[in-house]
Scaffold this motif. Structure first.
Motif, PDB file in Angstrom:
ATOM      1  N   ARG A 284       0.882  -1.198  -0.023  1.00 46.32           N
ATOM      2  CA  ARG A 284       0.051  -0.008   0.030  1.00 46.32           C
ATOM      3  C   ARG A 284       0.729   1.236  -0.015  1.00 46.32           C
ATOM      4  O   ARG A 284       0.312   2.389  -0.628  1.00 46.32           O
ATOM      5  CB  ARG A 284      -1.061  -0.038   1.193  1.00 46.32           C
ATOM      6  N   SER A 285       1.953   1.227   0.825  1.00 50.03           N
ATOM      7  CA  SER A 285       3.028   2.415   0.855  1.00 50.03           C
ATOM      8  C   SER A 285       3.214   2.802  -0.892  1.00 50.03           C
ATOM      9  O   SER A 285       3.546   3.872  -0.805  1.00 50.03           O
ATOM     10  CB  SER A 285       4.056   2.099   2.008  1.00 50.03           C
ATOM     11  N   VAL A 286       3.716   1.690  -1.365  1.00 52.30           N
ATOM     12  CA  VAL A 286       4.288   2.147  -2.707  1.00 52.30           C
ATOM     13  C   VAL A 286       3.233   2.460  -3.611  1.00 52.30           C
ATOM     14  O   VAL A 286       3.504   3.391  -4.345  1.00 52.30           O
ATOM     15  CB  VAL A 286       4.788   0.739  -3.417  1.00 52.30           C
ATOM     16  N   LEU A 287       2.038   2.125  -3.376  1.00 57.15           N
ATOM     17  CA  LEU A 287       1.036   2.510  -4.232  1.00 57.15           C
ATOM     18  C   LEU A 287       0.696   3.888  -3.919  1.00 57.15           C
ATOM     19  O   LEU A 287       0.415   5.049  -4.790  1.00 57.15           O
ATOM     20  CB  LEU A 287      -0.271   1.711  -4.156  1.00 57.15           C
ATOM     21  N   LEU A 288       0.744   4.209  -2.731  1.00 53.31           N
ATOM     22  CA  LEU A 288       0.518   5.599  -2.307  1.00 53.31           C
ATOM     23  C   LEU A 288       1.472   6.555  -2.336  1.00 53.31           C
ATOM     24  O   LEU A 288       1.326   7.951  -2.512  1.00 53.31           O
ATOM     25  CB  LEU A 288      -0.563   5.683  -0.886  1.00 53.31           C
ATOM     26  N   ASP A 289       2.882   6.152  -1.813  1.00 51.12           N
ATOM     27  CA  ASP A 289       3.711   7.319  -1.769  1.00 51.12           C
ATOM     28  C   ASP A 289       4.676   7.398  -3.038  1.00 51.12           C
ATOM     29  O   ASP A 289       5.460   8.129  -3.448  1.00 51.12           O
ATOM     30  CB  ASP A 289       5.033   6.576  -0.623  1.00 51.12           C
ATOM     31  N   ALA A 290       4.664   6.216  -4.081  1.00 52.13           N
ATOM     32  CA  ALA A 290       5.321   6.295  -4.976  1.00 52.13           C
ATOM     33  C   ALA A 290       4.172   6.214  -6.305  1.00 52.13           C
ATOM     34  O   ALA A 290       4.165   5.076  -7.146  1.00 52.13           O
ATOM     35  CB  ALA A 290       6.148   5.002  -5.315  1.00 52.13           C
ATOM     36  N   PRO A 291       3.233   7.137  -6.548  1.00 49.25           N
ATOM     37  CA  PRO A 291       2.193   7.052  -7.410  1.00 49.25           C
ATOM     38  C   PRO A 291       2.353   6.882  -8.853  1.00 49.25           C
ATOM     39  O   PRO A 291       3.592   7.203  -9.001  1.00 49.25           O
ATOM     40  CB  PRO A 291       1.485   8.357  -7.225  1.00 49.25           C
ATOM     41  N   VAL A 292       1.629   6.420  -9.391  1.00 46.90           N
ATOM     42  CA  VAL A 292       1.754   6.217 -10.801  1.00 46.90           C
ATOM     43  C   VAL A 292       2.000   7.702 -11.604  1.00 46.90           C
ATOM     44  O   VAL A 292       1.330   8.581 -11.200  1.00 46.90           O
ATOM     45  CB  VAL A 292       0.462   5.380 -11.525  1.00 46.90           C
TER      46      VAL A 292
END
Length: 346
Positions: A284-292
């Motif tokens: 989840r952190s990747v999805l939200l912190d390193a957004p597309v």
DNA sequence: GACTCGTGGCC
DNA sequence: TGGCCAAGAGT
């Protein structure tokens, strides 16, 4: 068959173009003069000019036709073709699809758009297994009860898969009717009761002919009587067209365009694309912190871009929006939370 | 009824 | 270049 120079107006609405003095098409005196000629000319044109689409093959199963109708909702034929072939090879029957987790349907939906349709198609397959002996139901009402099936799709499947006499009304048919009969450039923004009534009045009485009529008018709208640059020179009923007779007047309403850049839809689409392309769950952190990266490289490029939320460029309040989009996807069943992160529903 | 919901090609 | 459009459905 000599072309006749009359315009058609089977409805009882206002008419400015000259037409035969006839009663409304729904009255007890039968169809207006010239209607049978329209049936003949448009269905004969269809026999000669129809595109060779796999779901039109006589050997195509009702399931194949059903899948095509769901995929074709708001999606052009050329983009559906490869996905449809892969889908039918992978899941030749409703039971084959129902046996998979819904996430598999979303994954193999690819980039057709509106991925909730994949979810509903999966749910429809499950309903066929649960309540219809694993078969596509044959009646309009049974079809309408399936998830993802509205009035259009129910009519289309009943007609094209089972030969029933149904009044099929899609955006192509609406546009052809608006021009040919009403003399307008475009139909109203939303389907009206009057339009539906007129479509009923235009239907051939014979079931077999009605199926060809529905397919033919739809095809005419798709390849000749198109929204933007109609190819009137190729039209089999050019001389009967009220819109042409009226001098091809411009649309009387302005389409309201769909915003895209910066919308939740864009963010949702990007998140689903990441989940679809990931082998497993995405933290989840990747999805939200390193957004597309939504804006670099055009609409087809979706890639993880390590970095701050500022990577979203012009998007406003991206953190909130990402949260909202993800919450929506979870609520819709397009994504699932697991211990390690977020993934397609398994 | 008005909105929302993807995606990519085209004039 | 970018708004418009594509075999709609659900809320």
């Amino acid at each position: 068959m000599t072309a006749r120079s009359t315009t058609m107006n089977p409805g009882s609405g206002s008419a400015t173009a000259p037409r035969p003095a006839a009663g409304g098409a729904g009255d007890a005196h039968g169809p207006p003069p010239g209607l049978e000629a329209l049936h003949t000319r448009i269905t004969e044109w269809f026999s000669d000019e129809a595109r060779d689409l796999p779901w039109r093959d006589p050997g195509c199963t009702p399931w194949g036709i059903f899948v095509s109708e769901i995929m074709l909702q708001q999606t052009p034929v050329v983009r559906v073709l490869p996905v449809w072939r892969d889908w039918l090879q992978r899941w030749p029957t409703p039971a084959d699809l129902a046996a998979e987790p819904s996430g598999a349907a979303v994954r193999h939906w690819g980039r057709l758009g509106y991925p909730r349709r994949a979810l509903r198609l999966h749910a429809a397959a499950s309903a066929m297994v649960a309540g219809h002996d694993g078969e596509v139901p044959t009646t309009h009402d049974e079809l309408l009860a399936l998830p993802g099936v509205g009035a259009y799709t129910a009519a289309a499947v009943a007609a094209f898969a089972f030969g029933r006499r149904e009044t099929v009304v899609d955006t192509n048919i609406r546009r052809v009717h608006a021009r040919l009969v009403d003399g307008k450039a475009l139909p109203a923004p939303a389907l009206t009761a009057a339009e539906m009534k007129r479509a009923v009045a235009l239907m051939p009485g014979d079931a077999g002919l009605s199926v060809r009529w529905n397919a033919a008018v739809m095809e005419l709208g798709a390849v000749v009587c198109t929204a933007r640059a109609p190819r009137c020179v190729a039209c089999p009923v050019l001389d009967a067209c009220a819109w042409v007779a009226a001098g091809r007047p411009a649309p009387d309403h302005v389409p309201k365009g769909q915003a895209w850049a910066g919308t939740d839809r864009q963010v949702r689409g990007a998140i689903v694309a990441v989940l679809r392309d990931a082998e497993d769950e995405v933290p989840r952190s990747v999805l939200l912190d390193a957004p597309v990266d939504l804006l670099q490289g055009g609409p087809s490029t979706v890639a993880l871009t390590p970095g701050p939320l500022a990577a979203l460029h012009g998007l406003q309040a991206p953190a909130e929006q990402l949260e909202r989009a993800l919450t929506g996807l979870l609520a819709d069943g397009l994504a699932e939370e697991s211990e390690g992160g977020v993934r397609l529903p398994g």
